[in-house]
Scaffold this motif. Sequence first.
Motif, PDB file in Angstrom:
ATOM      1  N   ALA A 192       0.842  -1.202   0.000  1.00  0.00           N
ATOM      2  CA  ALA A 192       0.000   0.000   0.000  1.00  0.00           C
ATOM      3  C   ALA A 192       0.877   1.252   0.000  1.00  0.00           C
ATOM      4  N   ALA A 193       0.455   2.296  -0.760  1.00  0.00           N
ATOM      5  CA  ALA A 193       1.246   3.519  -0.889  1.00  0.00           C
ATOM      6  C   ALA A 193       1.241   4.335   0.396  1.00  0.00           C
ATOM      7  N   ASN A 194       0.219   4.151   1.249  1.00  0.00           N
ATOM      8  CA  ASN A 194       0.159   4.939   2.476  1.00  0.00           C
ATOM      9  C   ASN A 194       0.976   4.327   3.603  1.00  0.00           C
ATOM     10  N   THR A 195       1.847   3.372   3.273  1.00  0.00           N
ATOM     11  CA  THR A 195       2.817   2.835   4.236  1.00  0.00           C
ATOM     12  C   THR A 195       4.212   3.028   3.655  1.00  0.00           C
ATOM     13  N   ASP A 196       5.196   2.943   4.525  1.00  0.00           N
ATOM     14  CA  ASP A 196       6.577   3.133   4.083  1.00  0.00           C
ATOM     15  C   ASP A 196       7.043   1.885   3.335  1.00  0.00           C
TER      16      ASP A 196
ATOM     17  N   VAL B  10       3.958  -3.810  -6.899  1.00  0.00           N
ATOM     18  CA  VAL B  10       2.723  -3.081  -7.207  1.00  0.00           C
ATOM     19  C   VAL B  10       2.398  -2.203  -5.998  1.00  0.00           C
ATOM     20  N   VAL B  11       2.236  -0.925  -6.260  1.00  0.00           N
ATOM     21  CA  VAL B  11       1.903   0.032  -5.198  1.00  0.00           C
ATOM     22  C   VAL B  11       0.420   0.374  -5.317  1.00  0.00           C
ATOM     23  N   THR B  12      -0.355   0.013  -4.289  1.00  0.00           N
ATOM     24  CA  THR B  12      -1.802   0.243  -4.314  1.00  0.00           C
ATOM     25  C   THR B  12      -2.158   1.458  -3.451  1.00  0.00           C
ATOM     26  N   LYS B  13      -3.426   1.848  -3.561  1.00  0.00           N
ATOM     27  CA  LYS B  13      -3.984   2.921  -2.721  1.00  0.00           C
ATOM     28  C   LYS B  13      -3.226   4.244  -2.877  1.00  0.00           C
ATOM     29  N   LEU B  14      -2.915   4.588  -4.147  1.00  0.00           N
ATOM     30  CA  LEU B  14      -2.230   5.865  -4.390  1.00  0.00           C
ATOM     31  C   LEU B  14      -3.100   7.054  -3.989  1.00  0.00           C
ATOM     32  N   ASP B  15      -4.412   6.872  -4.012  1.00  0.00           N
ATOM     33  CA  ASP B  15      -5.317   7.982  -3.709  1.00  0.00           C
ATOM     34  C   ASP B  15      -5.531   8.173  -2.214  1.00  0.00           C
ATOM     35  N   LEU B  16      -4.940   7.292  -1.394  1.00  0.00           N
ATOM     36  CA  LEU B  16      -5.150   7.399   0.051  1.00  0.00           C
ATOM     37  C   LEU B  16      -3.938   7.957   0.784  1.00  0.00           C
TER      38      LEU B  16
ATOM     39  N   MET C  57       5.933   9.703  -5.938  1.00  0.00           N
ATOM     40  CA  MET C  57       6.803   9.884  -7.097  1.00  0.00           C
ATOM     41  C   MET C  57       8.133   9.157  -6.899  1.00  0.00           C
ATOM     42  N   ASP C  58       8.754   9.350  -5.732  1.00  0.00           N
ATOM     43  CA  ASP C  58      10.049   8.695  -5.503  1.00  0.00           C
ATOM     44  C   ASP C  58       9.920   7.176  -5.503  1.00  0.00           C
ATOM     45  N   VAL C  59       8.821   6.694  -4.934  1.00  0.00           N
ATOM     46  CA  VAL C  59       8.607   5.240  -4.905  1.00  0.00           C
ATOM     47  C   VAL C  59       8.428   4.697  -6.307  1.00  0.00           C
ATOM     48  N   LEU C  60       7.564   5.344  -7.114  1.00  0.00           N
ATOM     49  CA  LEU C  60       7.271   4.840  -8.453  1.00  0.00           C
ATOM     50  C   LEU C  60       8.477   4.968  -9.379  1.00  0.00           C
ATOM     51  N   MET C  61       9.371   5.914  -9.100  1.00  0.00           N
ATOM     52  CA  MET C  61      10.579   6.083  -9.910  1.00  0.00           C
ATOM     53  C   MET C  61      11.675   5.093  -9.490  1.00  0.00           C
ATOM     54  N   GLY C  62      11.440   4.356  -8.394  1.00  0.00           N
ATOM     55  CA  GLY C  62      12.423   3.378  -7.941  1.00  0.00           C
ATOM     56  C   GLY C  62      13.563   3.981  -7.169  1.00  0.00           C
ATOM     57  N   ARG C  63      13.354   5.164  -6.639  1.00  0.00           N
ATOM     58  CA  ARG C  63      14.439   5.803  -5.893  1.00  0.00           C
ATOM     59  C   ARG C  63      14.514   5.305  -4.449  1.00  0.00           C
ATOM     60  N   VAL C  64      13.398   4.831  -3.921  1.00  0.00           N
ATOM     61  CA  VAL C  64      13.394   4.340  -2.537  1.00  0.00           C
ATOM     62  C   VAL C  64      13.936   2.915  -2.481  1.00  0.00           C
ATOM     63  N   ILE C  65      13.256   2.012  -3.144  1.00  0.00           N
ATOM     64  CA  ILE C  65      13.695   0.607  -3.218  1.00  0.00           C
ATOM     65  C   ILE C  65      13.636   0.185  -4.685  1.00  0.00           C
ATOM     66  N   PRO C  66      14.782   0.004  -5.315  1.00  0.00           N
ATOM     67  CA  PRO C  66      14.763  -0.399  -6.734  1.00  0.00           C
ATOM     68  C   PRO C  66      14.339  -1.854  -6.891  1.00  0.00           C
ATOM     69  N   VAL C  67      13.499  -2.091  -7.875  1.00  0.00           N
ATOM     70  CA  VAL C  67      13.057  -3.445  -8.215  1.00  0.00           C
ATOM     71  C   VAL C  67      13.339  -3.649  -9.696  1.00  0.00           C
ATOM     72  N   LYS C  68      14.014  -4.756 -10.040  1.00  0.00           N
ATOM     73  CA  LYS C  68      14.483  -4.937 -11.415  1.00  0.00           C
ATOM     74  C   LYS C  68      13.341  -4.977 -12.424  1.00  0.00           C
ATOM     75  N   LEU C  69      12.258  -5.666 -12.066  1.00  0.00           N
ATOM     76  CA  LEU C  69      11.139  -5.755 -13.006  1.00  0.00           C
ATOM     77  C   LEU C  69      10.257  -4.519 -12.962  1.00  0.00           C
ATOM     78  N   GLY C  70      10.534  -3.617 -12.044  1.00  0.00           N
ATOM     79  CA  GLY C  70       9.802  -2.356 -12.022  1.00  0.00           C
ATOM     80  C   GLY C  70       8.760  -2.278 -10.926  1.00  0.00           C
ATOM     81  N   LEU C  71       8.232  -1.010 -10.758  1.00  0.00           N
ATOM     82  CA  LEU C  71       7.145  -0.751  -9.817  1.00  0.00           C
ATOM     83  C   LEU C  71       5.998  -0.125 -10.583  1.00  0.00           C
ATOM     84  N   ILE C  72       4.794  -0.593 -10.337  1.00  0.00           N
ATOM     85  CA  ILE C  72       3.599  -0.106 -11.031  1.00  0.00           C
ATOM     86  C   ILE C  72       2.585   0.309  -9.979  1.00  0.00           C
ATOM     87  N   GLY C  73       2.096   1.540 -10.104  1.00  0.00           N
ATOM     88  CA  GLY C  73       1.104   2.036  -9.168  1.00  0.00           C
ATOM     89  C   GLY C  73      -0.308   1.873  -9.705  1.00  0.00           C
TER      90      GLY C  73
END
Length: 713
Positions: free
Chosen positions: A185-189, A212-218, A226-242
């Motif tokens: 969930a996006a509303n957690t670290d 997969v990052v859920t609950k972007l609207d919460l 933005m930083d999470v979806l860009m992979g700046r916090v925790i990089p994931v090779k296959l990517g992050l999708i919100g």
Amino acid sequence: MEALIPVINKLQDVFNTVGADIIQLPQIAVVGTQSSGKSSVLESLVGRDLLPRGTGIVTRRPLILQLVNVDPEDRRKTGEENGVDGEEWGKFLHTKNKIYTDFDEIRQEIENETERISGNNKGISDEPIHLKIFSPHVVNLTLVDLPGITKVPVGDQPKDIELQIRELILKYISNPNCIILAVTAANTDMATSEALKVAREVDTDGRRTLAVVTKLDLMDAGTDAMDVLMGRVIPVKLGLIGVVNRSQLDINNKKTVADSIRDEHAFLQKKYPSLANRNGTKYLARTLNRLLMHHIRDCLPELKTRINVLAAQYQSLLGSYGEPVDDKSATLLQLITKFATEYCNTIEGTAKYIETAELCGGARICYIFHETFGRTLESVDPLGGLTTIDVLTAIRNATGPRPALFVPEVSFELLVKRQVKRLEEPSLRCVELVHEEMQRIIQHCSNYSTQELLRFPKLHDAIVEVVTSLLRKRLPVTNEMVHNLVAIELAYINTKHPDFADACGVMNNNIEEQRRNRMRELPSAVPRDKSLKGPGGQSLSPTEQPPAEGDGPKMGGGAQGEQEGGTGTWRGMLKKGEEGQAEDRNRSSFASSPQKGHAVNLLDVPVPVARKLSAREQRDCEVIERLIKSYFLIVRKNIQDSVPKAVMHFLVNHVKDSLQSELVGQLYKPALLDDLLTESEDMAQRRNEAADMLKALQRASQVIAEIRETHLW
């Protein structure tokens, strides 16, 4: 490429029918904490409300969800073949061919099936539910919805609920052919994401993990992902999708998935315009489809090899279980003959399966004869349990009331029989050991040689009973023969035995030589004429000299020695030294002499056993002991040779020769056929399971073979 996912779905169907998880098929496992939005992501991918929703733990059993894309042009034809009116429908594995067109009914069936296995109070189970969705609005995917990671047990959940869920998740994501969809969930670290933590344990390189990052609207006001979806916090090779899920209020208000996806697109365009085309449910579906196809392409060659190897193994396993019995009479005779042959071959050492860990069969029987039995006999002391006093007592008892001039022959026979009798116990023990080994051969043949008998437990038990009975019947006969062998030796003490006569001659020569040596060592004050005797035991006059060595016949030699045999020579020797008896009587004293001043009844005085023996008594005992030893060794040699022969003839060879006829006579009867050839339920079940698995593997091999090489690249 598009043909690959339907192939995996076909393989999934093939193995689901037999409940096999030996083939690790490529699939996508959804992992996340409780209420992180896993089921909402899956519903977005399907485009319909089909999963149970609510607060707390809702997914309590793994749900294997296969999405099958149906071409709109072929939809009508496919629907007619399946008896379906609508364009979308679902099928459960546990309801066989029942078609569900109402997705509310599908959701209700999932809830009912979950409660049937897991109970209705928050319990979990690792038994999966298989659901297949056919729709023109989905991409081909195989997804696994897993229970959410939780920490504190609620309801009927056990105290170790966290560990159980963790093991259940690891069971699926440890599969190297599995893509891990880590939902957070996006509303957690992101740094506290349990999903990414578990995924990293089994996928350290991150090559098969998609976040997969859920609950972007919460998210809190003033923050964004933005930083999470860009992979700046925790990089994931296959990517992050919100993605943006429907809220519980939207679900309660019956908001459709299509409307939710439209609102999601608008939200992303407004909040994250630069990332809108790389996020959202539709992009997630296309990404998963692409990842799964490439993953399948990489896994397919190894999968083909694995299926072929397993097919060969199950073919061999099925062959070992044997075919169902048609001709019971022929089968029974064949099994009996094979067992009898293997039993005899194990004794002869020509069995097909030779034991390497320990001696078995004929080799062990040989070891019993020549090592165990032979060493036991050699360890028997010829004079064991026989003291010098015993020998002296036997000599005295055999003389009667008159002092004897010669050693009585009766004492020798009495004592030697007592010693020979001691050979009977190890001989009977040898028979017992051979009997035990022949009993062990039965189990050896059952385990290694005739595994077909394991199919028919009643026949196996009957064969064991017949062979055991035959062995038991031969045991008394063999024991009686061995007993008779010892009794034969006891019946006649053959002092004319060539080996015994030779031993007596050598012994007498040695005694004469020792006597002469002692005479030479006597001091000059001792009158030599009192101790000098002729060769025949006659006294020599002082003027006569004893014959020199080599002059005249020696003791035990010459015509007289041969004429009297082994008995006359040693009897004549005992006359030597009789003149020393007077001195011996003067020197001898009782161990328990009467006290002075006390009257003593001489009849109560014990036999003098503690006194020193006189020279003659010592010599008499020595002669008897040497004779006993000599004769005992002859008898022991005979017993060591004859007992194994008797055991082989009366027990081993007799059982070998009569085993098959005994088995046929006892078991080959029409009335017993059906009962003896009744298979164990366990064996029949295992044969059916192996046959089903073999069919599934052969079908899977055909499915993979249908793919052309051009589809792989």
